[in-house]
Design a protein around this motif. Sequence first.
Motif, PDB file in Angstrom:
ATOM      1  N   GLU A 125      -8.416  10.999  -3.220  1.00 47.65           N
ATOM      2  CA  GLU A 125      -8.914  10.550  -1.914  1.00 47.65           C
ATOM      3  C   GLU A 125     -10.426  10.329  -1.981  1.00 47.65           C
ATOM      4  OE1 GLU A 125      -5.533  12.802   0.793  1.00 47.65           O
ATOM      5  OE2 GLU A 125      -7.419  13.831   0.388  1.00 47.65           O
TER       6      GLU A 125
ATOM      7  N   ASN B  86       0.793  -1.225   0.000  1.00 50.26           N
ATOM      8  CA  ASN B  86       0.000   0.000   0.000  1.00 50.26           C
ATOM      9  C   ASN B  86       0.828   1.279   0.000  1.00 50.26           C
ATOM     10  OD1 ASN B  86      -2.624  -1.187   0.041  1.00 50.26           O
ATOM     11  ND2 ASN B  86      -2.367  -1.652   2.195  1.00 50.26           N
TER      12      ASN B  86
ATOM     13  N   TYR C 129      -4.775   0.381   7.485  1.00 55.31           N
ATOM     14  CA  TYR C 129      -5.235   1.000   6.237  1.00 55.31           C
ATOM     15  C   TYR C 129      -5.127   2.513   6.332  1.00 55.31           C
ATOM     16  CZ  TYR C 129      -8.307   2.208   2.312  1.00 55.31           C
ATOM     17  OH  TYR C 129      -8.817   2.728   1.147  1.00 55.31           O
TER      18      TYR C 129
ATOM     19  N   GLY D 257      -5.091   7.802  -2.265  1.00 56.73           N
ATOM     20  CA  GLY D 257      -5.317   7.849  -0.836  1.00 56.73           C
ATOM     21  C   GLY D 257      -6.740   7.386  -0.574  1.00 56.73           C
ATOM     22  N   SER D 258      -7.405   8.045   0.367  1.00 59.13           N
ATOM     23  CA  SER D 258      -8.744   7.608   0.746  1.00 59.13           C
ATOM     24  C   SER D 258      -9.327   8.631   1.709  1.00 59.13           C
ATOM     25  CB  SER D 258      -8.662   6.236   1.423  1.00 59.13           C
ATOM     26  OG  SER D 258      -9.817   5.929   2.160  1.00 59.13           O
TER      27      SER D 258
ATOM     28  N   SER E  12      -7.378   8.763   4.602  1.00 57.83           N
ATOM     29  CA  SER E  12      -6.209   9.631   4.708  1.00 57.83           C
ATOM     30  C   SER E  12      -6.446  10.749   5.715  1.00 57.83           C
ATOM     31  CB  SER E  12      -5.886  10.262   3.352  1.00 57.83           C
ATOM     32  OG  SER E  12      -5.541   9.296   2.382  1.00 57.83           O
TER      33      SER E  12
ATOM     34  N   LYS F  35      -2.785   5.000   4.037  1.00 52.54           N
ATOM     35  CA  LYS F  35      -3.343   6.069   3.211  1.00 52.54           C
ATOM     36  C   LYS F  35      -2.842   7.444   3.642  1.00 52.54           C
ATOM     37  CE  LYS F  35      -5.369   3.450   0.345  1.00 52.54           C
ATOM     38  NZ  LYS F  35      -4.784   3.355  -1.009  1.00 52.54           N
TER      39      LYS F  35
END
Length: 305
Positions: free
Chosen positions: A191, A111, A162, A148-149, A152, A166
């Motif tokens: 994101e 990741n 996780y 990212g997410s 993040s 991120k």
Amino acid sequence: MSTNSLWFIVGATSGFGLEIATQALARGDQVAATSRKATSSDKLRALEAQGALLLDLDATSPDQVLKDAITKTTQHFGRTITYFINAVGYILEGAAEEISAEEGLRSITTNVLAVMNLSRIETEYLRSSRPKSDSGSPPHLGGIANFGSVGSWHGGPAYSHYAAAKWAVSGFTESLFSELESFGIHAIVVEPGYFRTGFLNPGGGNRLFAAKQLDNEYKGTAVETVKQALTSVDNNQPGDVVKGCKVIIDVLTGTGAAEGKKRGMRLILGKDCVKAVREKMARTEKYIQEWEDVITKTDHDDVSA
């Protein structure tokens, strides 16, 4: 309308990677679609029929393997790559206590470190493969998009590794953005909030579970609540991946919805992500206001205000 671009997509078997490849081809662009088993993927054969190049590529491979995949792409299409999409990654679900050292290392390797290595090699390629502008201002050389997410922006129970991954990808890509802007290379971290991509489908390779389950120990806690929520939201996420990828392509190419707008280092996607970011901003500002008189008294006495 075609932007006459060549896209190199890592993690093209599903989700955002697959949909970006699909839309890029529909625009008349060219695509190299990679994943660990790209050439045997039924999903990717439809892309191949439209002219995509399929390449088997493990994102955690050594530098030379990654560089060879780029070389194969440029030789196949007879041109330089314009955009790199690094959509590799998975969620490791479990309380921090449940995650083994080996599981945590694999998660960070795939990741985070893989994305960093890919970006480094892609940067070298973009920076060195294009002619310099005679006008004095850098030409637009293309771009690199990492994922990212909403994770993040905040951590939470059952997804600590996780969130850590991120946050790392977002921080790394923000730094990359500043390094590459003067070269005319646009680095961006995407994101997304919760999108209906199949990411949370059990057994799909994107949602992995800690081998050591402490269900009894964490029964009735926030860990159990979040695990149940991840299951219930699966296939019910609000985000439309088709619409999301249209925005991603527009932002990278500076067309469509992004035409005339100044492109930044982040692209948050989804109403839920906007809500999460605003809540994080509000909590952070509240914290600073409450603690500023304490946290600002740590400088040396000879430092002026």
